[in-house]
Design a protein around this motif. Sequence first.
Motif, mmCIF file in Angstrom:
data_model
loop_
_atom_site.group_PDB
_atom_site.id
_atom_site.type_symbol
_atom_site.label_atom_id
_atom_site.label_comp_id
_atom_site.label_asym_id
_atom_site.label_seq_id
_atom_site.Cartn_x
_atom_site.Cartn_y
_atom_site.Cartn_z
ATOM 1 N N LEU A 61 0.827 -1.199 0.000
ATOM 2 C CA LEU A 61 0.000 0.000 0.000
ATOM 3 C C LEU A 61 0.868 1.259 0.000
ATOM 4 N N SER A 62 2.017 1.195 0.645
ATOM 5 C CA SER A 62 2.916 2.358 0.693
ATOM 6 C C SER A 62 3.386 2.765 -0.705
ATOM 7 N N TYR A 63 3.544 1.767 -1.589
ATOM 8 C CA TYR A 63 3.981 2.085 -2.950
ATOM 9 C C TYR A 63 2.877 2.807 -3.709
ATOM 10 N N LEU A 64 1.634 2.406 -3.498
ATOM 11 C CA LEU A 64 0.512 3.101 -4.134
ATOM 12 C C LEU A 64 0.447 4.544 -3.654
ATOM 13 N N ILE A 65 0.628 4.769 -2.352
ATOM 14 C CA ILE A 65 0.623 6.130 -1.810
ATOM 15 C C ILE A 65 1.757 6.949 -2.418
ATOM 16 N N TYR A 66 2.915 6.341 -2.537
ATOM 17 C CA TYR A 66 4.079 7.012 -3.125
ATOM 18 C C TYR A 66 3.790 7.461 -4.557
ATOM 19 N N ARG A 67 3.158 6.583 -5.334
ATOM 20 C CA ARG A 67 2.881 6.910 -6.741
ATOM 21 C C ARG A 67 1.878 8.065 -6.843
ATOM 22 N N TRP A 68 0.855 8.080 -5.997
ATOM 23 C CA TRP A 68 -0.119 9.152 -6.053
ATOM 24 C C TRP A 68 0.447 10.462 -5.523
ATOM 25 N N VAL A 69 1.388 10.397 -4.604
ATOM 26 C CA VAL A 69 2.066 11.617 -4.151
ATOM 27 C C VAL A 69 2.812 12.262 -5.308
ATOM 28 N N LEU A 70 3.495 11.450 -6.118
ATOM 29 C CA LEU A 70 4.200 11.984 -7.282
ATOM 30 C C LEU A 70 3.221 12.581 -8.284
ATOM 31 N N ILE A 72 0.258 13.907 -7.647
ATOM 32 C CA ILE A 72 -0.258 15.176 -7.105
ATOM 33 C C ILE A 72 0.791 16.276 -7.217
ATOM 34 N N LEU A 73 2.047 15.939 -6.940
ATOM 35 C CA LEU A 73 3.121 16.932 -7.037
ATOM 36 C C LEU A 73 3.261 17.458 -8.463
ATOM 37 N N THR A 74 3.304 16.557 -9.435
ATOM 38 C CA THR A 74 3.455 17.004 -10.823
ATOM 39 C C THR A 74 2.227 17.798 -11.285
ATOM 40 N N PHE A 75 1.044 17.444 -10.767
ATOM 41 C CA PHE A 75 -0.157 18.219 -11.100
ATOM 42 C C PHE A 75 -0.060 19.632 -10.523
ATOM 43 N N LEU A 76 0.423 19.751 -9.297
ATOM 44 C CA LEU A 76 0.580 21.070 -8.677
ATOM 45 C C LEU A 76 1.626 21.895 -9.410
ATOM 46 N N LEU A 99 4.244 18.509 -18.523
ATOM 47 C CA LEU A 99 3.150 17.706 -19.063
ATOM 48 C C LEU A 99 3.528 16.233 -19.150
ATOM 49 N N LEU A 100 4.741 15.958 -19.593
ATOM 50 C CA LEU A 100 5.213 14.574 -19.672
ATOM 51 C C LEU A 100 5.217 13.928 -18.299
ATOM 52 N N ALA A 101 5.743 14.650 -17.308
ATOM 53 C CA ALA A 101 5.794 14.109 -15.945
ATOM 54 C C ALA A 101 4.392 13.832 -15.421
ATOM 55 N N LEU A 102 3.456 14.761 -15.680
ATOM 56 C CA LEU A 102 2.075 14.586 -15.219
ATOM 57 C C LEU A 102 1.431 13.368 -15.881
ATOM 58 N N ASN A 139 10.149 28.138 -11.556
ATOM 59 C CA ASN A 139 11.470 27.936 -12.150
ATOM 60 C C ASN A 139 12.066 26.599 -11.729
ATOM 61 N N LEU A 140 11.964 26.297 -10.456
ATOM 62 C CA LEU A 140 12.578 25.076 -9.940
ATOM 63 C C LEU A 140 11.834 23.824 -10.388
ATOM 64 N N SER A 141 10.507 23.901 -10.484
ATOM 65 C CA SER A 141 9.748 22.710 -10.862
ATOM 66 C C SER A 141 10.071 22.272 -12.280
ATOM 67 N N GLY A 142 10.208 23.234 -13.199
ATOM 68 C CA GLY A 142 10.452 22.878 -14.590
ATOM 69 C C GLY A 142 11.883 22.550 -14.915
ATOM 70 N N HIS A 143 12.821 22.979 -14.065
ATOM 71 C CA HIS A 143 14.229 22.818 -14.414
ATOM 72 C C HIS A 143 15.059 22.068 -13.374
ATOM 73 N N ALA A 144 14.425 21.577 -12.314
ATOM 74 C CA ALA A 144 15.217 20.883 -11.288
ATOM 75 C C ALA A 144 14.431 19.805 -10.557
ATOM 76 N N VAL A 145 13.269 20.158 -10.006
ATOM 77 C CA VAL A 145 12.563 19.251 -9.107
ATOM 78 C C VAL A 145 12.092 17.986 -9.834
ATOM 79 N N ILE A 146 11.525 18.140 -11.030
ATOM 80 C CA ILE A 146 11.048 16.977 -11.770
ATOM 81 C C ILE A 146 12.208 16.056 -12.119
ATOM 82 N N THR A 147 13.336 16.633 -12.481
ATOM 83 C CA THR A 147 14.528 15.825 -12.751
ATOM 84 C C THR A 147 14.941 15.036 -11.520
#
Length: 295
Positions: free
Chosen positions: A34-43, A45-49, A77-80, A165-173
Amino acid sequence: MVSPGLCSLCRSNQTPDKKLFTNTWIAGKERVPLSYLIYRWVLTILTFLFFSESFFTRVIQDSDWRYWLYLATWSRLLALLHYTLDSLLVTARLRREFKGQVELSLSENYGSSGENYASSSSPLPPLYRTLWILANINCTVSLVSSLVYWPFFYQVGVHPLDMQNLSGHAVITLINLIDIFISDRPWRLLHAFHSQLFCLVYALTNFAYIEEEGTAIYSSNYMYSILDWSDPTQCLLTVLGLSVLIPVIHLFFFILYKFRCLLTRLGRRQDQCKLEIELHKIQLRDRRIQQQDKP
């Protein structure tokens, strides 16, 4: 099925088991934790934000419709898309497992070498192939965006280090790099062409927009200075340079995947050793009990 006598190259060309795309190697179980499912949905939600925040700032507030032609936007968009589809497939599998529909491993030698050699004679379902392609492109394009932006375009004091700036050029990476060591998704060297084709489509889209004088109202004839189509030679060199850089980046991710396989092998050896120790303790205990029972 994969024969244990096949060489590593032949095994790498086999169709992987679809279960590898919806579980983590860390669990070491057939069922999805179940923890893996939570982890995937956290990612997800983050990419959506990340995408929503950048869209609201650039399009809604600033009315900058060039937003859709920035490579960082395509990266968001790719990450989302990647993490949303990944979460949905993991959710669907977990629901099936809750109903008692647990699929056993398709390969007896899976896990013996620590690599993702589990294979099926049938092709991957379309959704899993789509996920594989999205994951390959997402990882490569996000790193390309980071490697190109910081040395060539970022200016201290001009570009703020805000979330957009950080989301598009650092955080997603960073998220993609971490996810390689958590997921069980395989990598193939030949899949570098996925990202090459994607970047070619991006370059052609950029060219078509500029040719239609799409940036005239912004007093510039290019989206990026290294893609100034008024200088065709420079643009061609940029496209060719990216065509060479992308396989190198894909190779980098493939090396990380191989390192994960090494960690998998070491982790499963430790689990095997612990199991053997426990079995040995049980055998010793049974012998003591038998000796005590003897008259």
